[in-house]
Design an enzyme around this catalytic site. Structure first.
Site, mmCIF file in Angstrom:
data_model
loop_
_atom_site.group_PDB
_atom_site.id
_atom_site.type_symbol
_atom_site.label_atom_id
_atom_site.label_comp_id
_atom_site.label_asym_id
_atom_site.label_seq_id
_atom_site.Cartn_x
_atom_site.Cartn_y
_atom_site.Cartn_z
ATOM 1 N N GLU A 103 -10.873 -1.667 5.100
ATOM 2 C CA GLU A 103 -9.801 -1.895 6.065
ATOM 3 C C GLU A 103 -10.352 -1.935 7.485
ATOM 4 O OE1 GLU A 103 -6.842 1.223 6.393
ATOM 5 O OE2 GLU A 103 -5.337 -0.270 6.860
ATOM 6 N N SER A 116 4.171 -1.626 4.219
ATOM 7 C CA SER A 116 4.371 -3.006 4.666
ATOM 8 C C SER A 116 4.590 -3.938 3.474
ATOM 9 C CB SER A 116 3.157 -3.491 5.459
ATOM 10 O OG SER A 116 2.934 -2.631 6.548
ATOM 11 N N SER A 153 0.743 6.372 2.630
ATOM 12 C CA SER A 153 1.397 7.322 3.529
ATOM 13 C C SER A 153 2.680 7.882 2.931
ATOM 14 C CB SER A 153 1.744 6.633 4.852
ATOM 15 O OG SER A 153 0.578 6.249 5.509
ATOM 16 N N GLN A 205 0.822 -1.208 0.000
ATOM 17 C CA GLN A 205 0.000 0.000 0.000
ATOM 18 C C GLN A 205 0.856 1.258 0.000
ATOM 19 O OE1 GLN A 205 -2.154 1.249 3.624
ATOM 20 N NE2 GLN A 205 -4.000 1.032 2.393
ATOM 21 N N GLY A 206 0.774 2.042 -1.071
ATOM 22 C CA GLY A 206 1.531 3.296 -1.161
ATOM 23 C C GLY A 206 0.638 4.486 -0.878
#
Lengths: 306, 384
Positions: free
Chosen positions: B246, B163, B131, B128-129
């Protein structure tokens, strides 16, 4: 699995809320504080007539024939309205003590430890006791819960689980009500040129109040549904213990946070919040205290380990 | 209000339980947190087994390759797999719970056909890009920029707290495609191949000593315009869809795990004599009650989403707030049970205690969650 209120349960809630709003709104509450009349016999009979006490008696015995889940919804509304009187004891006495089911009798119980009993002066009977015992009055922290010191009590252990879950429902109603009062005040009261509810410090107090109340409410509903469906008595009673523990905490902590949100106004006799806090303290001592609940849960936890 | 499961749900549970009883005993242990390539292979292997047995993408819509199961069946799946000690979703987390559901909801037929099957079959890992170093909780202030050049976006910037970036094939990437628009309106959602030229991954060491997340640097990375999910500059809305998934289902298995963990803790305390400490014993009892209530809250939220057609509600924020704090408390109590042994990194409890510090930060800090609860549920005014 459909762990959401049915349409009938929603209707029941709306009906009780309307009844109490009309019959025991804020002015009636303040009037009983001023007059010191804690149990209004007329209102008590009306509640009886509406099935408040006979809710779980079978229809063949003149009751409404509903279950613990419905009783919990009704008691939550009574907690929201801050309705005084030995509601739980009288409900438990329906079908046992004559007049309890119809609301013509007021029944209290030895549900407080330490030799105190509430509403003795207002009661016609004490659950499980042969007659009305003599007692000496004690000044009570809660203006609407008079207390007497009584030497010895009757055993109410067979009523503890149901008494605890119904009391927990009253606590949840109170916790939701103080949340409402806090949110309304935070939206109206202006400081530094904006409503105080725009400040994160206040906002976060209110958010935590919601979290506490929602977790407790779910626990209370689950305890009522699980114990009614007989998911095993041990599991049922530990779930009730958890519900009481979380509901006591939600009612007490929410009243305190509500008081904090109200600032100096919250510390006055005129604000209703102290009445919620004091009643929450009383209920936290009734039927099952935090210490008892935690010990029961700990024992269950150790026993549950595979 | 009914906590009883239907006949169909009970049969589903029984079949799943029987299958888990058959496959789990022969499964090797999951590789250590230092071995991410090993973990990737292991997690994908488990996903493949789920796929072959018909349990992959259980909660995804059928036309996205899923099984179209009800939220309650998905709940049962998460409960039973955790109870049986089956592998955690691990490296497949973003693909299965995040990017996948988002592409299923917002992607074109072509995009769904390209990206969804490899997630379900256990062939590709997503990261996941979202932040950035200067845009964490204030996600919409992200600066990574994408400039249109023919049929590609040219992307420059950096991402952080990503992550599984080291072992990922794809990245669900938020980029700024319009620098002039208000900050929520100039964002687009892209699928970026992690092996594209210009992508550099630098692992970050967590305070627990592991390297589960990384910084990702993007230097003129070319991503086809066809990889954009949703309209250009409509990425914030697409992202909100992702975040509701999420918060809606991410923690179900963990609640079950916490209740099992508490049982182990009670046995440990009984064995080492600390159970006799009434204060500690009662703290354990209270936590047991809290996690029981959190399980009921999970059932409540799932029932609610089932009634509303499978869309996770805002109750996820309430749950996450209560859960993340309870879980941190769990490891503080564990440290009391262990005493000085809680200082040893040889103890699994110690690593868990360290990891638990992230729970009130990751997936939206508690402070952000409280703002969401206060503004969107309670209706308090926006402000500062």
């Amino acid at each position: 699995m459909d762990f959401q209120p049915t349409e009938e349960q929603r209707d029941l809630r709306a009906g009780v809320r309307d009844l109490l709003a009309g019959r025991y709104g804020r002015e009636a509450l303040r009037a009983s504080v001023d007059s010191g009349v804690c149990v209004d016999r007329g209102l008590w009979r009306e509640l009886g007539g509406a099935g408040f006490f006979a809710l779980r008696l079978p229809e063949s015995e003149g009751g409404v024939g509903l279950g613990l889940a419905e009783a919990v919804i009704v008691f939550e509304e009574a907690g929201r309205a801050l309705l005084p009187g030995p509601l739980v004891a009288t409900h438990l006495a329906a079908g046992v003590v004559p007049g309890a089911a119809s609301g013509t009798a007021v029944v209290t119980a030895f549900d407080l430890g330490g030799g105190l009993v509430s509403y003795l002066g207002e009661a016609d009977a004490v659950l499980g006791a042969p007659g009305l015992p003599a007692g000496s009055p004690v000044r009570s922290a809660d203006p609407l819960t008079p207390l007497h010191r009584v030497p010895a009590g009757a055993d109410v252990s067979s009523y503890t689980a149901e008494g605890a879950v119904l009391t927990a429902a009253l606590q949840v109603g109170s916790a939701l009500r103080t949340l409402e009062l806090a949110v309304r005040y935070a939206g109206e009261r202006e400081q530094f040129g904006q409503p105080i509810g725009a400040f994160q410090a206040v906002k976060h107090l209110c958010a935590q109040m919601l979290v506490r109340a929602e977790v407790a409410r779910t626990a209370v509903y689950a305890a009522a549904v699980a114990s009614a469906s007989g998911e095993g008595s041990a599991a049922g009673s530990s779930e009730i213990a958890a519900a009481k523990l979380l509901a006591d905490e939600a009612a007490v902590a929410n009243a305190r946070d509500c008081l904090q949100v109200h600032g100096g106004m919250g510390f006055t006799w005129e604000a209703d919040v102290h009445l919620h806090l004091k009643r929450a303290w009383v209920r936290a001592e009734q039927w099952r205290t935090a210490t008892e609940a935690e010990e029961l849960l700990a024992a269950e936890l150790l026993g549950s380990a595979p | 209000m009914d906590l009883a499961y239907t006949q169909e749900e009970q049969e589903f549970r029984a079949r799943l339980r029987a299958w888990l009883g058959k496959v789990l005993p022969e499964l090797p242990a999951r590789p250590s947190p230092d071995d991410w390539p090993g973990r990737r292979a292991y997690d994908l292997g488990w996903q493949r087994r789920l796929y072959e047995a018909g349990y992959a993408g259980l909660h995804w819509p059928v036309d996205a390759g899923g099984r179209g199961a009800t939220p309650t069946q998905h709940l049962i799946f998460l409960e039973e797999t955790e109870r049986a000690g089956a592998p955690y979703v691990g490296a497949n987390f973003v693909g299965l719970l995040h990017a996948g559901p988002t592409i299923a909801a917002e992607g074109t037929a072509r995009q769904r056909a390209r990206w969804l099957p490899p997630v379900l079959r256990g062939e590709e890992v997503w990261c996941q890009g979202f932040s950035e170093p200067d845009a964490g909780s204030d996600l919409a202030s992200l600066r990574t920029r994408a400039v249109r050049d023919g049929d590609a976006y040219v992307i420059t910037g950096s991402k952080i707290w990503t992550s599984h970036a080291e072992v990922a094939d794809w990245c669900e990437l938020l980029v700024r495609t319009d620098a002039e628009a208000p900050k929520h309106r100039g964002i687009s959602w892209l699928a970026m191949p992690m092996d594209a030229p210009g992508v550099t991954v630098r692992p970050l060491r967590t305070l627990a000593g592991s390297t589960e997340f990384a910084e990702v640097f993007l230097d003129e990375v070319r991503v086809p315009v066809a990889n954009r999910v949703g309209a250009e500059n409509d990425g914030w809305r697409v992202t909100m869809v992702t975040l509701s998934f999420e918060r809606g289902t991410a923690f179900v298995g963990e609640v079950v795990a916490c209740r099992r963990t508490l049982g182990e803790l009670a046995r440990t305390a009984k064995a080492n004599g600390r159970w006799d400490d009434a204060v500690l014993r009662r703290r354990l009892g209270r936590l047991y009650g809290e996690f029981g209530a959190l399980w009921r809250l999970t059932q409540w939220n799932v029932s609610e989403s089932e009634r509303s057609g499978g869309v996770p509600g805002i109750g996820g924020s309430v749950f996450k707030l209560a859960y993340s704090h309870a879980r941190q408390e769990l490891y503080e109590v564990a440290a009391q049970v262990l005493g000085p042994l809680s200082l040893s990194l040889e103890e699994e409890w110690t690593l868990d205690r360290l990891s638990s510090l992230s729970y009130t930060i990751a997936a939206g800090t508690s402070q952000i969650q409280r703002n969401i609860v206060a503004e969107r549920i309670l209706g308090l005014p926006k402000g500062r």
